[in-house]
Design a protein around this motif. Structure first.
Motif, PDB file in Angstrom:
ATOM      1  N   ALA A  95      51.439  46.973  33.714  1.00 47.81           N
ATOM      2  CA  ALA A  95      50.644  48.320  34.110  1.00 47.81           C
ATOM      3  C   ALA A  95      50.210  48.196  35.656  1.00 47.81           C
ATOM      4  O   ALA A  95      50.154  49.051  36.451  1.00 47.81           O
ATOM      5  N   PHE A  96      49.635  47.126  36.057  1.00 45.79           N
ATOM      6  CA  PHE A  96      49.033  46.910  37.337  1.00 45.79           C
ATOM      7  C   PHE A  96      50.236  46.913  38.404  1.00 45.79           C
ATOM      8  O   PHE A  96      50.376  47.830  39.325  1.00 45.79           O
ATOM      9  N   GLY A 142      46.480  50.803  44.122  1.00 42.22           N
ATOM     10  CA  GLY A 142      47.201  50.633  42.819  1.00 42.22           C
ATOM     11  C   GLY A 142      46.472  49.881  41.773  1.00 42.22           C
ATOM     12  O   GLY A 142      46.308  50.456  40.776  1.00 42.22           O
ATOM     13  N   LEU A 143      45.785  48.675  42.346  1.00 44.68           N
ATOM     14  CA  LEU A 143      45.092  47.991  41.334  1.00 44.68           C
ATOM     15  C   LEU A 143      43.831  48.661  40.756  1.00 44.68           C
ATOM     16  O   LEU A 143      43.497  48.935  39.801  1.00 44.68           O
ATOM     17  N   ALA A 144      43.089  49.450  41.554  1.00 44.20           N
ATOM     18  CA  ALA A 144      42.160  50.659  41.295  1.00 44.20           C
ATOM     19  C   ALA A 144      42.446  51.692  40.361  1.00 44.20           C
ATOM     20  O   ALA A 144      41.566  51.871  39.541  1.00 44.20           O
ATOM     21  N   ASP A 145      43.753  52.205  40.660  1.00 49.08           N
ATOM     22  CA  ASP A 145      44.174  53.301  39.800  1.00 49.08           C
ATOM     23  C   ASP A 145      44.829  52.741  38.349  1.00 49.08           C
ATOM     24  O   ASP A 145      45.082  53.778  37.602  1.00 49.08           O
ATOM     25  N   ALA A 146      45.012  51.680  38.344  1.00 46.71           N
ATOM     26  CA  ALA A 146      45.624  51.216  37.030  1.00 46.71           C
ATOM     27  C   ALA A 146      45.095  51.449  35.704  1.00 46.71           C
ATOM     28  O   ALA A 146      43.662  51.601  35.649  1.00 46.71           O
ATOM     29  N   LEU A 179      39.353  46.777  40.076  1.00 44.11           N
ATOM     30  CA  LEU A 179      40.542  47.081  39.294  1.00 44.11           C
ATOM     31  C   LEU A 179      40.240  48.151  38.295  1.00 44.11           C
ATOM     32  O   LEU A 179      39.144  48.348  37.970  1.00 44.11           O
ATOM     33  N   GLY A 180      41.217  48.900  38.013  1.00 40.43           N
ATOM     34  CA  GLY A 180      41.085  50.105  37.000  1.00 40.43           C
ATOM     35  C   GLY A 180      41.017  49.386  35.433  1.00 40.43           C
ATOM     36  O   GLY A 180      40.620  50.356  34.745  1.00 40.43           O
ATOM     37  N   ILE A 206      51.110  49.778  41.214  1.00 42.18           N
ATOM     38  CA  ILE A 206      51.311  49.529  42.514  1.00 42.18           C
ATOM     39  C   ILE A 206      52.470  49.907  43.218  1.00 42.18           C
ATOM     40  O   ILE A 206      52.657  50.403  44.251  1.00 42.18           O
ATOM     41  N   LEU A 207      53.768  49.827  42.588  1.00 42.72           N
ATOM     42  CA  LEU A 207      54.941  50.147  43.120  1.00 42.72           C
ATOM     43  C   LEU A 207      55.266  51.714  43.057  1.00 42.72           C
ATOM     44  O   LEU A 207      55.649  52.307  44.163  1.00 42.72           O
TER      45      LEU A 207
END
Length: 577
Positions: A116-117, A356-360, A299-300, A121-122
């Motif tokens: 998921a992370f 990306g890490l924060a929105d996961a 982190l999300g 990110i991508l």
């Protein structure tokens, strides 16, 4: 369920006629009927999403047949050979999979969160992503995602009948065989990703690695292994070394592999597997080793255990970008013949990676839902190690919520396990929380007869599920030094609603009945007039006085992702649409 099956059988007879008619037209036109991944799906009137899911469920192995399969697993390598055959029958080739730019991830716990992370990110970089995971929580289409979203019901239905039709048409020439449930979904996922022209696919292993059907992948761009532990011992082995050997089976010659720090015995096996396969292997650094301009990475996904998953995701996405999108300017690949596992270098994450890490997001894993006076803490932990991580998260999160509560808080545990899991060991870890109520129920969403095909499971009988619940209740009582007494079952329409005991432990026949009792009408989502409310004895209602009078109710739902999925179906109605 029977209504669904009857409808499917009726539709399938028409489906076969349509296919025969189409073939006849092709024949008259002098065209050979040959399937390709790019072929447009035939229009099949009346074939809806629920028909597709009900038909998919016919590929599940029933409980008795599954046990025979487990006893006969003497040649697991034959599973991949069979998978190649099914793939070809579906009109796909392993050569086509080479073009999916795959990131392949395995592990015992954290592999889904890592995926998921990585996907987030991508996707944040602007790539069109595919993501294949298991199990699903509410609807089966969650397993196959495009740009982070489960494929639509229309797309699932369209692509399902494409693949199912090809396999169904060829089964007579292959002894009547059809792929089992997970194999079929894996083939379907590959087909969807090719049809939808994704830029990359993040693929989570189902069980193990070496003989998992996702390991038909020949040329991933990078492989990842999250934290290893003991699980699925009947299939993978009963030691960490045997399990590590299976997980290392996804390594490919010359393809970078990255792992989190593992127990010493497991790391030794991974090192040997990497050397044997000629695969460069790195260990990712701790998350706090990555330099940033604005303090610790956010982190999300909640929980300390997500830090290693996030670090692994950073390394996987970084490696994929380096290899796929430009000349690799990072450190040279280590020599696979070398016994030393290389330490992956930390780097400064780009602003895109940070976002990306924060929105996961990853539903059902360290997830908190607040519904007025009710707070639900959801985590599908189903091994001893994952339960330890769940407990650490719950302790920190629940303590914060209780600190902000307006009055007395009642704590409730809603628990179930499946398969061969050591539920007694997991329950023992939960005892120190001193829950006011321990509630047990099977992974049956509701007792009312309905076609909830997405959450039907034919791999275990209802009797087995209810027996497991009673065993879990007894384990809980023993851990709490509670004296076992004669059960007094309550029957509603010949269904055992719950087993009443002199202590605050309760067993319900389905998830909805358990939630309705726990919430005592205080969660508006569960008071929908369309939902059947099963009555209980006055003595059981009296026992719930603490629930009705508490300022807040905190419910920890854990032990099974399937349980968490069933709970989410009721608490988040949008997820079932």
């Amino acid at each position: 369920m029977m209504a669904c099956l009857c409808r499917v059988l009726q539709q399938r007879s028409g489906f076969g006629a349509l296919l025969r008619e189409r073939d006849a037209v092709f024949g008259l036109a002098g065209l050979a009927v040959r399937y390709h991944s790019t072929q447009t799906a035939p229009h099949i009137p009346g074939m809806e999403y629920q028909d597709a899911v009900c038909t998919l469920n016919t590929l599940q192995t029933n409980a008795s047949a599954l046990e025979e399969v487990r006893r006969g697993r003497s040649h697991p390598q034959l599973q991949l050979q069979a998978m190649r055959g099914f793939l070809e029958r579906a009109g796909l080739t392993v050569e086509q999979l080479d073009h999916l730019n795959i990131i392949h991830v395995t592990g015992t716990k954290g592999k889904g969160s890592t995926c998921a992370f990585t996907e987030q990110i991508l996707r944040t970089y602007g790539f069109r992503t595919g993501f294949y995971s298991s199990p699903h929580l509410v609807q089966v289409r969650e397993r196959i995602r495009i740009n982070g979203q489960p494929i639509s019901k229309d797309l699932f239905t369209k692509y399902f009948w494409q693949v199912y039709g090809r396999l169904d048409e060829t089964k007579e020439a292959h002894g009547g065989t059809m792929p089992a449930y997970f194999r079929f979904l894996t083939i379907l996922a590959f087909h969807v990703f090719l049809q939808e022209k994704v830029d990359l696919a993040v693929v989570e292993v189902g069980i193990g690695g070496a003989y998992d059907c996702t390991n038909i992948i020949r040329r991933p761009w990078v492989c990842g292994i999250s934290s290893l532990g003991i699980d699925h011992t009947q299939i993978l082995g009963d030691t960490i070394e045997k399990i590590a050997w299976q997980k290392g089976g996804i390594f490919k010659p010359g393809v970078p592999a990255i792992t989190v720090q593992q127990p010493e015995d497991a790391m030794a096996v991974l090192r040997d597997r990497a050397r044997e396969i000629k695969c460069p292997l790195w260990v990712c650094p701790d998350l706090d080793k990555y330099p940033t301009d604005s303090g610790p990475l956010r982190l999300g996904l909640a929980g300390q255990h997500q830090h290693s998953n996030a670090s692994l995701a950073l390394q996987l996405s970084h490696t994929w970008l380096q290899r796929r999108c430009g000349p690799d300017k990072s450190s040279p690949l280590p020599d696979p013949e070398n016994n030393v596992v290389s330490q992956a270098a930390s780097f400064k994450p780009s602003s895109v990676m940070v976002k990306g890490l924060a929105d996961a997001e990853w539903a059902g894993r360290t997830q908190t839902l607040r519904h007025g006076a009710l707070t639900y803490f959801l985590d599908g932990a189903h091994t001893r190690r994952s339960m330890q991580a769940c407990i650490q998260w719950f302790r920190e999160t629940a303590t914060q919520h209780e600190r902000n509560a307006s009055g007395a808080v009642v704590r409730v545990l809603l628990f179930n396990t499946t398969g061969e899991r050591d539920s007694a060991a997991m329950l023992k870890l939960l005892v120190p929380f001193h829950f006011d109520f321990a509630v047990f129920c099977p992974n049956i969403t509701e007792a009312a007869a309905s076609c909830n095909a997405d959450q039907q499971n034919f791999n275990v009988s209802v009797e087995n599920m209810l027996s497991r619940c009673l065993d879990n209740e007894q384990s809980w009582r023993l851990h709490n030094n509670q004296r076992d007494e004669e059960a007094s079952p309550l029957l509603i329409d010949s269904l055992p609603l719950l087993t009443e005991r002199k202590t605050d432990t309760l067993v319900f026949p389905c998830i909805l009945s358990a939630l309705q009792w726990i919430t005592q009408g205080r969660d508006p989502v569960l008071t929908d007039p369309a939902k059947t409310v099963l009555p209980v004895k006055p003595s059981i209602s009296a026992k719930a006085a603490r629930l009705r009078n508490a300022a807040e109710i905190h419910v920890l739902v854990t032990g099974s992702l399937h349980l968490v999925g069933g709970v989410l179906k009721h608490l988040d109605p949008q997820s079932a649409k």
